[in-house]
Design an enzyme around this catalytic site. Structure first.
Site, PDB file in Angstrom:
ATOM      1  N   CYS A   1     -14.524  21.459   7.893  1.00 30.03           N
ATOM      2  CA  CYS A   1     -14.667  20.006   7.890  1.00 30.03           C
ATOM      3  C   CYS A   1     -14.295  19.404   9.237  1.00 30.03           C
ATOM      4  O   CYS A   1     -14.878  18.389   9.660  1.00 30.03           O
ATOM      5  CB  CYS A   1     -13.823  19.391   6.768  1.00 30.03           C
ATOM      6  SG  CYS A   1     -12.054  19.719   6.882  1.00 30.03           S
TER       7      CYS A   1
ATOM      8  N   ARG B   1       0.819  -1.204   0.000  1.00 30.14           N
ATOM      9  CA  ARG B   1       0.000   0.000   0.000  1.00 30.14           C
ATOM     10  C   ARG B   1       0.857   1.259   0.000  1.00 30.14           C
ATOM     11  O   ARG B   1       0.488   2.279  -0.585  1.00 30.14           O
ATOM     12  CB  ARG B   1      -0.926  -0.007   1.233  1.00 30.14           C
ATOM     13  CG  ARG B   1      -1.956   1.093   1.276  1.00 30.14           C
ATOM     14  CD  ARG B   1      -2.910   0.866   2.439  1.00 30.14           C
ATOM     15  NE  ARG B   1      -3.639  -0.366   2.262  1.00 30.14           N
ATOM     16  CZ  ARG B   1      -4.748  -0.496   1.533  1.00 30.14           C
ATOM     17  NH1 ARG B   1      -5.247   0.548   0.913  1.00 30.14           N
ATOM     18  NH2 ARG B   1      -5.349  -1.656   1.421  1.00 30.14           N
TER      19      ARG B   1
ATOM     20  N   ASP C   1     -10.322   1.258  -5.807  1.00 27.71           N
ATOM     21  CA  ASP C   1     -10.519   1.079  -4.372  1.00 27.71           C
ATOM     22  C   ASP C   1     -10.637  -0.390  -3.990  1.00 27.71           C
ATOM     23  O   ASP C   1     -11.294  -0.734  -3.019  1.00 27.71           O
ATOM     24  CB  ASP C   1     -11.773   1.855  -3.917  1.00 27.71           C
ATOM     25  CG  ASP C   1     -11.858   1.972  -2.402  1.00 27.71           C
ATOM     26  OD1 ASP C   1     -10.804   1.987  -1.755  1.00 27.71           O
ATOM     27  OD2 ASP C   1     -12.983   2.022  -1.875  1.00 27.71           O
TER      28      ASP C   1
ATOM     29  N   CYS D   1     -17.452  21.590   2.786  1.00 25.94           N
ATOM     30  CA  CYS D   1     -16.253  22.124   2.134  1.00 25.94           C
ATOM     31  C   CYS D   1     -16.624  23.295   1.225  1.00 25.94           C
ATOM     32  O   CYS D   1     -17.468  23.158   0.333  1.00 25.94           O
ATOM     33  CB  CYS D   1     -15.567  21.029   1.315  1.00 25.94           C
ATOM     34  SG  CYS D   1     -14.098  21.604   0.437  1.00 25.94           S
TER      35      CYS D   1
END
Length: 380
Positions: free
Chosen positions: A201, A66, A141, A255
């Site tokens: 956020c 990863r 993903d 945002c």
């Protein structure tokens, strides 16, 4: 004699790929070298050492691959990053004030994005392979590839203080996909972080899941807890969860860059109407077959009926609606202890006196210690 088609120059090839990506509905396209982010192993190790990955053990198990695209595929030279706009047409936080409804995260209100994006990526990767003769691999993903920092390196945007990729064109609403290739392609310039002093956020997070800007502790994140977490929702997070029954959009929705998001219908997924404002009552009545039918093709289906009911019952417990008590009491007899346990909590929230009257009988025949404790734990 048939002559083989000439391989286009890298610049012409990239121009062709960009044009095809746009035609496929992608709003963002960028290229980065496979080794553009040597900082990733250290960043990942810091998060894992702190335990921020929760019970997502696969993150630790795949940390070596990863942290480095070339550890995942040594032949990779370039990575094409693509963004697909899924921004909502209305404020996704408005439903949080309607306690009888269940809030499903914007990304899950349509078909599973993995399936939507993967087919388009394969088509684009096929074009690259045919035109260049290079090897390609497609990721959505589903492999240990850190798309967000790589997308930042490819110029699609920057990782905001909420750790999600932010785009000037699409705000926080981008699905990301990647094509790794053995071809060396012209790279795009990375995007500088542009959050400034804004902390909206971070400030809106109902569970304070950000230890610091640009850091996320998944163990406190409602998106993680309601989707990835397989066990019972910790007591301290049940009330803040409100009526969020799948995911959490709070930090994305506030945002300021969202105001520049494209409203092009061609480049966005349309939410299913039946998943925009579902009632908690209707969702609580779903049996396993009904759950599978309603969420066929949706990412919600992946969490299974028991975990879904866990989330719905928390929503009901937070609703203050006494008319939903029969639906809660019916789940006191549920086969899965996950459901029985949270049903107790929901009933105690709605009607403490009724819960007290049932506690002795139900507790006496309960074999699961964690469920039994729900009758007496302090929920104030």
């Amino acid at each position: 004699m048939t002559m083989a088609a000439a391989t286009p120059s890298p610049d012409k090839l990239v121009a062709e790929l960009r044009a095809r990506a746009l035609a496929l509905g992608f709003g963002s396209f960028g290229i980065t070298p496979a080794d553009a982010r040597p900082d990733l192993p250290e960043k990942l190790a810091t998060a894992i050492d702190a335990g921020w990955h929760g019970d997502m053990d696969w993150m630790a198990e795949t940390a070596e691959r990863r942290g480095s695209p070339n550890a995942l595929w040594p032949q990779a030279r370039s990575i094409i990053l693509l963004g697909y706009n899924y921004g909502p047409t209305s404020d996704p936080l408005a439903i949080l004030g309607e306690k009888s409804l269940g809030s499903i995260s914007v990304y899950a209100r349509n078909r599973d994005y993995h399936e939507i994006i993967k087919g388009k990526l394969k088509e684009l990767a096929g074009l690259l392979a045919r035109r260049s003769g290079a090897e390609v691999k497609v990721f959505v993903d589903t492999a240990p590839l850190m798309e967000k920092p790589l997308a930042e390196a490819a110029g699609l945007g920057w990782q905001g203080k909420h750790t999600v990729l932010v785009s000037r064109e699409f705000g926080s609403w981008l699905f990301l996909g990647a094509i790794m290739t053995s071809a060396e392609l012209p790279e795009d310039k990375p995007h500088a972080e542009s959050c400034g002093k804004c902390t909206r956020c971070l400030d809106i997070c109902p569970t304070k899941a950000f230890p610091a800007p640009f850091q996320l502790d998944a163990r406190r994140c409602l998106a993680y807890l309601s989707v990835e977490h397989k066990g019972q929702i910790p007591l301290e997070f049940r009330t803040p969860m409100g009526n969020r029954i799948y995911g959490c959009d709070d930090c994305l929705a506030v945002c300021p860059w969202n105001k520049f998001a494209s409203v092009s219908r061609e480049a966005k997924l349309r939410a299913r109407e039946d998943l925009e404002r579902p009632t908690l009552a209707d969702l609580a009545r779903l049996d396993d077959d009904g759950f599978r039918t309603l969420f066929a093709g949706s990412p919600v289906k992946r969490i299974g009926h028991a975990r879904f009911l866990r989330n719905v019952l928390i929503g009901i417990g937070n609703s203050g609606d006494d008319s939903l008590k029969p639906l809660v009491e019916a789940q006191l007899e549920a086969q899965d202890p996950l459901v029985r346990g949270v049903a107790i909590w929901a009933l105690r929230r709605l009607d403490p006196a009724r819960a007290d009257s049932l506690a002795l009988a139900y507790s006496a025949r309960e074999s699961d210690s964690s469920v039994k404790s729900e009758w007496t734990v302090d929920i104030s």
